[in-house]
Design an enzyme around this catalytic site. Structure first.
Site, PDB file in Angstrom:
ATOM      1  N   ALA A  51      -1.487  -2.428   0.866  1.00 15.19           N
ATOM      2  CA  ALA A  51      -0.967  -1.500   1.884  1.00 15.19           C
ATOM      3  C   ALA A  51      -1.855  -0.273   2.081  1.00 15.19           C
ATOM      4  CB  ALA A  51       0.445  -1.047   1.501  1.00 15.19           C
TER       5      ALA A  51
ATOM      6  N   ASP B 297       0.186  -7.203  -2.863  1.00 24.39           N
ATOM      7  CA  ASP B 297       0.670  -6.253  -1.857  1.00 24.39           C
ATOM      8  C   ASP B 297      -0.489  -5.306  -1.542  1.00 24.39           C
ATOM      9  OD1 ASP B 297       1.922  -4.395  -0.297  1.00 24.39           O
ATOM     10  OD2 ASP B 297       3.478  -3.857  -1.751  1.00 24.39           O
TER      11      ASP B 297
ATOM     12  N   TRP C  47       6.339   0.078  -6.623  1.00 21.16           N
ATOM     13  CA  TRP C  47       7.040   0.615  -5.455  1.00 21.16           C
ATOM     14  C   TRP C  47       8.516   0.214  -5.576  1.00 21.16           C
ATOM     15  CZ3 TRP C  47       7.836  -2.210  -0.360  1.00 21.16           C
ATOM     16  CH2 TRP C  47       8.270  -1.332   0.649  1.00 21.16           C
TER      17      TRP C  47
ATOM     18  N   LYS D 139      -0.680   2.202   6.983  1.00 25.95           N
ATOM     19  CA  LYS D 139      -1.524   3.316   6.563  1.00 25.95           C
ATOM     20  C   LYS D 139      -2.961   3.133   7.037  1.00 25.95           C
ATOM     21  CE  LYS D 139       2.122   3.503   3.712  1.00 25.95           C
ATOM     22  NZ  LYS D 139       3.125   2.460   3.553  1.00 25.95           N
TER      23      LYS D 139
HETATM   24  C1  LMR Z   1       6.017   4.818   0.314  1.00 28.35           C
HETATM   25  O1  LMR Z   1       5.832   4.208  -0.749  1.00 28.35           O
HETATM   26  O2  LMR Z   1       6.354   6.011   0.350  1.00 28.35           O
HETATM   27  C2  LMR Z   1       5.759   4.109   1.622  1.00 28.35           C
HETATM   28  O3  LMR Z   1       5.347   2.807   1.390  1.00 28.35           O
HETATM   29  C3  LMR Z   1       6.922   4.206   2.567  1.00 28.35           C
HETATM   30  C4  LMR Z   1       8.087   3.348   2.185  1.00 28.35           C
HETATM   31  O4  LMR Z   1       8.541   2.565   3.028  1.00 28.35           O
HETATM   32  O5  LMR Z   1       8.595   3.444   1.062  1.00 28.35           O
END
Ligand code: LMR
Length: 394
Positions: free
Chosen positions: A210, A208, A127, A243
């Site tokens: 999520a 992490d 991410w 989520k």
């Molecule tokens: C994403 O990866 O799109 C989500 O976790 C939203 C974000 O805050 O980036």
């Protein structure tokens, strides 16, 4: 003072989200930001959450402060949901945080305060905000191999070889499930091997989590995490309710920190309390309380679990249809991995030019690295997205 300002760099996910909002083409398709969407493109408030919210509005007698680390009942509910009985409760310290990102931030700061030189190892890819916040905090970061773009699977050998070289005292960030952006997750056997490398190296796992519930199931998605938690003496777990409970804007998050024993847990709890006080005092309470009330009420919990099951089933159905449609449209198997990857995301093997053309010519919004949010697709848009991808491949 403000003459010192220079233009900053936009976050790629948020920039794409804003660009999509500005686009007035009626048939535009948002495959960018990671939020769940139903067949009509809406991100619904979960019914169990709505009911909990109504009850809370009736029953709540005060908005007075809770505790610096938030309501302990929230942390307990999340601890049970994620770690189950993998670790003794008296080993787990916690801090309520503004969303999962807040939990990550607090984890990074905890690490910085205890081990200023510790490097944080990130999977390639990850991410984008993992690296961005660590850069902002000037923390040392190194990559480890994770995803094999050629197969669309986890690069097991590469990952284990890199993890085996991580020095004692460094930190390895892993996605608990539904890897963002690739959807390539470790198998149960891979998790055992991962846990063994941690025991051999003495590195600290930072998880992490999520997307619990969006891969194979609410319990199945944390089986690997629990395998790891059973085997290692220390672990940091950042949990997002965005989520899993559909609470995006309300920011329900918690950092769970597993200590080797109850004595160390007390010190850890103190450190997290001080960290919350220094950064924002009390964490948000409302969304965490909704989560607690859903998880501790048998009826609401059942309703929530079945709503989450429906979301997962919808995404997995879209995965299969999209992979089939791409196989047909492109007459190739390059996209087959999409059918079996986990969670909201997959990485499409597209060039930057193709991604630009998909946005400009076809109103299809995909992140610059090829990440798509599968939940942004629908039975109606799949044929058009697949044929647009084929057109831009020529
Ligand atoms: C994403 O990866 O799109 C989500 O976790 C939203 C974000 O805050 O980036």
């Amino acid at each position: 003072m403000f003459e010192a300002l220079t233009p900053g760099r936009d976050d790629p996910i948020i920039a794409l989200m804003l660009a999509f909002r500005e686009d007035d083409r009626p048939d535009k398709v948002d495959l960018g930001v990671g939020i769940y969407r139903d067949a009509d493109g809406h991100t619904p408030v979960m019914e169990a959450i709505r009911e909990a919210e109504l009850r809370l509005a009736e029953d709540q007698k005060t908005k007075a402060y809770t505790a610096l680390t938030g309501d302990p009942a929230f942390a307990t509910a999340i601890r049970d949901l994620t770690l189950g009985n993998a670790v003794a409760p008296e080993r787990v310290a916690f801090a309520g945080t503004p969303g999962g990102s807040g939990a990550l931030r607090q984890a990074y700061e905890l690490i910085a305060s205890l081990a200023p030189d510790a490097t944080i190892w990130l999977p390639t890819p990850s991410w984008p905000n993992h690296a961005a916040v660590l850069a902002y905090l000037k923390r040392p970061v190194r990559p480890y191999r994770y995803y094999d773009a050629a197969t669309g699977l986890l690069d097991r050998e590469g990952m284990l070889a890199d993890l085996a070289k991580v020095p004692k005292g460094d930190v390895v960030l892993l996605h608990g499930c539904c890897h963002n952006p690739s959807g390539a997750d470790p198998s149960p056997d891979d998790w055992i091997a991962i846990a063994e490398t941690f025991n051999e190296t003495g590195a600290l796992p930072l998880i992490d989590l999520a997307y619990q519930g969006f891969g194979d199931g609410i319990e199945a998605d944390v089986a690997g995490l629990r395998t790891l938690a059973r085997k290692v003496p220390e672990l940091l777990l950042c949990v997002s309710g965005s989520k899993t409970f559909g609470l995006y804007r309300d920011r329900a998050g918690v950092l769970l920190a597993v200590a080797p024993d109850a004595n160390r847990q007390k010190l850890l709890q103190q450190a997290l309390t001080t960290l919350n006080r220094n950064n924002y005092s009390f964490p948000p309470d409302h969304a965490g309380r909704l989560v607690t009330n859903v998880l501790t009420d048998a009826g609401l919990r059942q309703e929530w679990a079945s709503e989450l099951d429906q979301m997962r089933n919808r995404i997995n159905g879209l995965r299969r249809s999209f992979a089939e449609e791409l196989r047909r449209a492109t007459n190739s198997d390059r996209f087959d991995g999409i059918a079996t990857q986990k969670g909201m995301f997959s990485l499409l093997p597209l060039t930057a030019d193709q991604i630009d053309r998909l946005r400009q010519d076809h109103g299809i919004y995909i992140l610059g690295d090829g990440r798509i949010n599968i939940a942004g697709l629908s039975d109606e848009s799949i044929p058009r997205v697949a044929s647009s991808i084929t057109l831009t491949s020529r």
